[in-house]
Design a protein around this motif. Structure first.
Motif, PDB file in Angstrom:
ATOM      1  N   VAL A   1      28.721  48.071  33.393  1.00 17.86           N
ATOM      2  CA  VAL A   1      28.573  48.907  34.626  1.00 17.86           C
ATOM      3  C   VAL A   1      28.405  50.396  34.473  1.00 17.86           C
ATOM      4  O   VAL A   1      29.214  51.055  33.697  1.00 17.86           O
ATOM      5  CB  VAL A   1      29.824  48.773  36.042  1.00 17.86           C
ATOM      6  N   THR A   2      27.262  50.957  35.052  1.00 18.99           N
ATOM      7  CA  THR A   2      26.892  52.566  34.843  1.00 18.99           C
ATOM      8  C   THR A   2      26.988  53.151  36.087  1.00 18.99           C
ATOM      9  O   THR A   2      26.340  52.542  37.048  1.00 18.99           O
ATOM     10  CB  THR A   2      25.769  52.784  33.794  1.00 18.99           C
ATOM     11  N   ALA A   3      27.102  54.351  36.408  1.00 20.07           N
ATOM     12  CA  ALA A   3      26.825  55.055  37.726  1.00 20.07           C
ATOM     13  C   ALA A   3      26.886  56.380  37.385  1.00 20.07           C
ATOM     14  O   ALA A   3      27.804  57.077  36.467  1.00 20.07           O
ATOM     15  CB  ALA A   3      27.975  54.539  38.588  1.00 20.07           C
ATOM     16  N   SER A   4      26.521  57.374  38.243  1.00 21.33           N
ATOM     17  CA  SER A   4      26.636  58.458  38.181  1.00 21.33           C
ATOM     18  C   SER A   4      27.431  59.303  39.337  1.00 21.33           C
ATOM     19  O   SER A   4      27.430  58.514  40.433  1.00 21.33           O
ATOM     20  CB  SER A   4      25.226  59.249  38.276  1.00 21.33           C
ATOM     21  N   GLY A   5      27.861  60.398  39.279  1.00 19.44           N
ATOM     22  CA  GLY A   5      28.539  61.094  40.237  1.00 19.44           C
ATOM     23  C   GLY A   5      29.772  60.575  40.748  1.00 19.44           C
ATOM     24  O   GLY A   5      30.094  60.538  41.954  1.00 19.44           O
ATOM     25  N   VAL A   6      30.282  59.831  39.972  1.00 22.94           N
ATOM     26  CA  VAL A   6      31.714  59.219  40.168  1.00 22.94           C
ATOM     27  C   VAL A   6      32.876  60.280  40.267  1.00 22.94           C
ATOM     28  O   VAL A   6      32.829  61.258  39.712  1.00 22.94           O
ATOM     29  CB  VAL A   6      32.105  58.232  39.133  1.00 22.94           C
ATOM     30  N   GLY A   7      33.956  59.925  41.078  1.00 29.08           N
ATOM     31  CA  GLY A   7      35.009  60.806  41.152  1.00 29.08           C
ATOM     32  C   GLY A   7      36.357  59.965  40.924  1.00 29.08           C
ATOM     33  O   GLY A   7      36.529  58.582  40.730  1.00 29.08           O
ATOM     34  N   PRO A   8      37.390  60.602  41.229  1.00 28.69           N
ATOM     35  CA  PRO A   8      38.927  59.871  41.136  1.00 28.69           C
ATOM     36  C   PRO A   8      38.865  58.770  42.074  1.00 28.69           C
ATOM     37  O   PRO A   8      39.672  57.693  41.791  1.00 28.69           O
ATOM     38  CB  PRO A   8      39.748  61.112  41.316  1.00 28.69           C
ATOM     39  N   THR A   9      38.310  58.580  43.236  1.00 28.80           N
ATOM     40  CA  THR A   9      38.483  57.683  44.337  1.00 28.80           C
ATOM     41  C   THR A   9      37.360  56.354  44.041  1.00 28.80           C
ATOM     42  O   THR A   9      37.243  55.404  44.608  1.00 28.80           O
ATOM     43  CB  THR A   9      38.207  58.095  45.707  1.00 28.80           C
ATOM     44  N   THR A  10      36.679  56.649  43.189  1.00 32.01           N
ATOM     45  CA  THR A  10      35.499  55.716  42.517  1.00 32.01           C
ATOM     46  C   THR A  10      35.934  54.521  42.239  1.00 32.01           C
ATOM     47  O   THR A  10      36.802  54.336  41.462  1.00 32.01           O
ATOM     48  CB  THR A  10      34.398  56.261  41.893  1.00 32.01           C
ATOM     49  N   LEU A  11      35.683  53.245  42.666  1.00 35.94           N
ATOM     50  CA  LEU A  11      36.126  51.915  42.322  1.00 35.94           C
ATOM     51  C   LEU A  11      35.153  50.744  42.308  1.00 35.94           C
ATOM     52  O   LEU A  11      34.702  50.779  43.240  1.00 35.94           O
ATOM     53  CB  LEU A  11      37.328  51.456  42.940  1.00 35.94           C
ATOM     54  N   ILE A  12      34.711  50.189  41.414  1.00 42.88           N
ATOM     55  CA  ILE A  12      33.874  48.971  41.452  1.00 42.88           C
ATOM     56  C   ILE A  12      34.515  47.961  41.073  1.00 42.88           C
ATOM     57  O   ILE A  12      35.306  47.594  39.917  1.00 42.88           O
ATOM     58  CB  ILE A  12      32.731  49.287  40.556  1.00 42.88           C
ATOM     59  N   ARG A  13      34.654  46.739  41.811  1.00 40.90           N
ATOM     60  CA  ARG A  13      35.314  45.744  41.890  1.00 40.90           C
ATOM     61  C   ARG A  13      34.608  44.439  41.748  1.00 40.90           C
ATOM     62  O   ARG A  13      34.005  44.197  42.575  1.00 40.90           O
ATOM     63  CB  ARG A  13      36.643  45.516  42.835  1.00 40.90           C
ATOM     64  N   LEU A  14      34.603  43.851  40.521  1.00 39.61           N
ATOM     65  CA  LEU A  14      34.058  42.266  40.856  1.00 39.61           C
ATOM     66  C   LEU A  14      35.182  41.206  40.913  1.00 39.61           C
ATOM     67  O   LEU A  14      36.028  41.411  40.190  1.00 39.61           O
ATOM     68  CB  LEU A  14      33.290  42.157  39.432  1.00 39.61           C
ATOM     69  N   HIS A  15      34.935  40.054  41.857  1.00 40.25           N
ATOM     70  CA  HIS A  15      35.736  39.063  41.758  1.00 40.25           C
ATOM     71  C   HIS A  15      34.859  37.682  42.064  1.00 40.25           C
ATOM     72  O   HIS A  15      33.934  37.843  42.711  1.00 40.25           O
ATOM     73  CB  HIS A  15      36.901  39.339  43.018  1.00 40.25           C
ATOM     74  N   HIS A  16      35.392  36.871  41.523  1.00 40.56           N
ATOM     75  CA  HIS A  16      34.747  35.517  41.659  1.00 40.56           C
ATOM     76  C   HIS A  16      35.654  34.236  41.607  1.00 40.56           C
ATOM     77  O   HIS A  16      36.800  34.593  41.163  1.00 40.56           O
ATOM     78  CB  HIS A  16      33.733  35.412  40.581  1.00 40.56           C
ATOM     79  N   VAL A  17      35.288  33.514  42.039  1.00 39.58           N
ATOM     80  CA  VAL A  17      36.034  32.051  42.044  1.00 39.58           C
ATOM     81  C   VAL A  17      35.331  31.010  41.021  1.00 39.58           C
ATOM     82  O   VAL A  17      34.289  30.432  41.734  1.00 39.58           O
ATOM     83  CB  VAL A  17      36.320  31.671  43.336  1.00 39.58           C
ATOM     84  N   PRO A  18      35.898  30.695  40.071  1.00 32.44           N
ATOM     85  CA  PRO A  18      35.318  29.635  39.375  1.00 32.44           C
ATOM     86  C   PRO A  18      35.153  28.226  40.099  1.00 32.44           C
ATOM     87  O   PRO A  18      36.076  27.882  40.713  1.00 32.44           O
ATOM     88  CB  PRO A  18      36.285  29.329  38.000  1.00 32.44           C
ATOM     89  N   ARG A  19      33.976  27.648  39.608  1.00 28.33           N
ATOM     90  CA  ARG A  19      33.762  26.445  40.339  1.00 28.33           C
ATOM     91  C   ARG A  19      33.771  25.349  39.095  1.00 28.33           C
ATOM     92  O   ARG A  19      33.295  25.591  38.096  1.00 28.33           O
ATOM     93  CB  ARG A  19      32.423  26.334  40.990  1.00 28.33           C
ATOM     94  N   TYR A  20      34.035  24.143  39.525  1.00 31.22           N
ATOM     95  CA  TYR A  20      34.230  23.134  38.630  1.00 31.22           C
ATOM     96  C   TYR A  20      33.438  21.858  39.035  1.00 31.22           C
ATOM     97  O   TYR A  20      33.292  21.565  40.264  1.00 31.22           O
ATOM     98  CB  TYR A  20      35.951  22.822  38.249  1.00 31.22           C
ATOM     99  N   LEU A  21      33.164  20.802  38.133  1.00 34.70           N
ATOM    100  CA  LEU A  21      32.556  19.405  38.416  1.00 34.70           C
ATOM    101  C   LEU A  21      33.334  18.494  38.947  1.00 34.70           C
ATOM    102  O   LEU A  21      33.035  17.785  39.785  1.00 34.70           O
ATOM    103  CB  LEU A  21      31.930  18.930  36.905  1.00 34.70           C
ATOM    104  N   SER A  22      34.754  18.907  38.543  1.00 31.89           N
ATOM    105  CA  SER A  22      35.771  17.684  38.918  1.00 31.89           C
ATOM    106  C   SER A  22      36.974  18.411  39.514  1.00 31.89           C
ATOM    107  O   SER A  22      37.155  19.623  39.020  1.00 31.89           O
ATOM    108  CB  SER A  22      35.979  16.535  37.613  1.00 31.89           C
ATOM    109  N   TYR A  23      37.732  17.524  40.469  1.00 31.23           N
ATOM    110  CA  TYR A  23      39.246  18.050  40.669  1.00 31.23           C
ATOM    111  C   TYR A  23      40.123  18.468  39.564  1.00 31.23           C
ATOM    112  O   TYR A  23      40.831  19.185  39.596  1.00 31.23           O
ATOM    113  CB  TYR A  23      39.809  17.104  41.464  1.00 31.23           C
ATOM    114  N   ALA A  24      39.640  17.724  38.309  1.00 30.13           N
ATOM    115  CA  ALA A  24      40.440  17.916  36.999  1.00 30.13           C
ATOM    116  C   ALA A  24      40.036  19.119  36.210  1.00 30.13           C
ATOM    117  O   ALA A  24      40.386  19.341  35.070  1.00 30.13           O
ATOM    118  CB  ALA A  24      40.593  16.792  36.401  1.00 30.13           C
ATOM    119  N   GLY A  25      38.617  19.773  36.496  1.00 30.58           N
ATOM    120  CA  GLY A  25      38.119  20.663  35.795  1.00 30.58           C
ATOM    121  C   GLY A  25      36.619  20.148  35.283  1.00 30.58           C
ATOM    122  O   GLY A  25      35.971  19.611  36.054  1.00 30.58           O
ATOM    123  N   GLY A  26      36.302  20.628  34.274  1.00 29.41           N
ATOM    124  CA  GLY A  26      35.033  20.567  33.716  1.00 29.41           C
ATOM    125  C   GLY A  26      33.958  21.581  33.964  1.00 29.41           C
ATOM    126  O   GLY A  26      34.178  22.368  34.880  1.00 29.41           O
TER     127      GLY A  26
END
Length: 334
Positions: free
Chosen positions: A309-334
């Motif tokens: 992640v790159t950006a210009s003009g950032v300050g103390p309150t700048t925040l970049i957040r990534l969140h994701h929910v993994p997906r699976y093929l089966s109820y048991a994973g995969g």
């Protein structure tokens, strides 16, 4: 015709072939249904009557909890045998869950039966099947009720204190989702990170912070997707900043804002890459025109992803957040 075969060794069923291996004790899988009305009902509950007047249990034969069905696109080859593979996609998923509802008397049976019907009603919206394995890991699937609860008063399907039915549920998105979001932050000062509230669209979510990062120009962060299915992240960007670039170095894809586009302090840019959503909004206004033409709303591929992640003009309150929910093929994973 049957193929004749002989075996020199017949292992004891259930015993590991490796004498050094110690079997792991494993509790039974717990399954529940959460209706759009918010009512969560155990489908692998107690029907003995010792702990509650009525309960629900799954009988033998549930189907559709494993791999989804895939649609293969093939071009037939003229004047040649076979075809040429083009693409594949997972289709909608149907799940069949045979149930028995049992009560200590007719009143308790009808009360539990009607409670289940209200939670299944598709006119009120979809519900969620949540499967919790013996290790405590939970995954859920958004479904609509299709059929199975119409009722049958035959001798083998109903009695005065019990009812049997085979529910058919349909998931538009065939992948199972984790019950925990994965989260990564980029900021200047870890002490200024904003509080995170988990998404309440699905029940049972809780935030799980994995990594913090800075805006160092050459710094890479390794984001893990522990599934064999792509995960689509949502980015939340708190200003101030300009010249934002979100890169997945592993796949060679990037999202870029035009150089003259700024996210001022106090404003928020939300980039939602999920299929069926695909939005870029700055303070709830459409920001698609602010993307460069070579931008991609990219996913996290299965395994490790190197992100920058790159950006210009950032300050103390700048925040970049990534969140994701993994997906699976089966109820048991995969």
């Amino acid at each position: 015709m049957p193929i004749p075969a002989t075996y020199d060794d017949r292992p004891d069923i259930g015993q590991p072939s490796d004498p050094t291996y110690t079997p792991v004790p494993w509790p039974r899988t717990f399954l529940s249904w959460t209706g759009s009305n918010g009512d969560s009902i155990a489908l692998t509950g107690d029907i003995s009557g010792r702990n509650s007047p009525a309960g629900i249990a799954i009988t033998k034969g549930p189907a559709g909890l494993g791999m989804p069905t895939f649609d293969l696109k093939v071009d037939q080859l003229p004047n040649m045998a076979g075809g040429l593979f083009r693409s594949t996609r997972a289709t909608t998923r149907d799940i069949t869950i045979p149930l028995i509802i049992r009560g200590v008397d007719r009143t308790s049976l009808l009360k539990m039966h009607n409670r289940l019907l209200r939670a299944l009603n598709p006119d009120a919206g979809p519900g969620w099947i949540t499967a919790t394995e013996g290790d405590g890991v939970a995954r859920h699937l958004e479904c609509y009720y299709v059929s199975g609860a119409e009722g049958s008063e035959t001798e083998e399907n109903a009695s005065f204190t019990w009812i049997k039915m085979a529910l058919v549920l349909r998931a538009m998105d065939p992948y199972w989702y984790s019950a925990a979001e994965r989260q990564y932050d980029w900021h200047l000062d870890t002490g200024t990170a904003l509080p995170f509230l988990s998404n309440t669209t699905y029940p049972g979510f809780f935030p799980l912070r994995i990594s913090n990062a800075s805006f160092s120009p050459g710094g890479l962060v390794k984001a893990a997707n522990d599934s064999s299915v792509e995960a689509w992240p949502t980015w939340t960007v708190y200003g101030p900043l300009t010249s934002l670039v979100l890169e997945n170095i592993t796949t060679g894809q990037a999202f870029r804002l035009r150089d003259n586009v700024a996210v001022p302090a106090g404003q928020t840019l939300v980039i939602d890459t999920r299929p069926g959503v695909k939005t870029v909004q700055l303070n709830d206004a459409n920001a698609w025109p602010q993307m460069t033409t070579d931008s991609t709303l990219w996913p996290l591929r299965p395994g490790a992803n190197n992100l920058r992640v790159t950006a210009s003009g950032v300050g103390p309150t700048t925040l970049i957040r990534l969140h994701h929910v993994p997906r699976y093929l089966s109820y048991a994973g995969g």
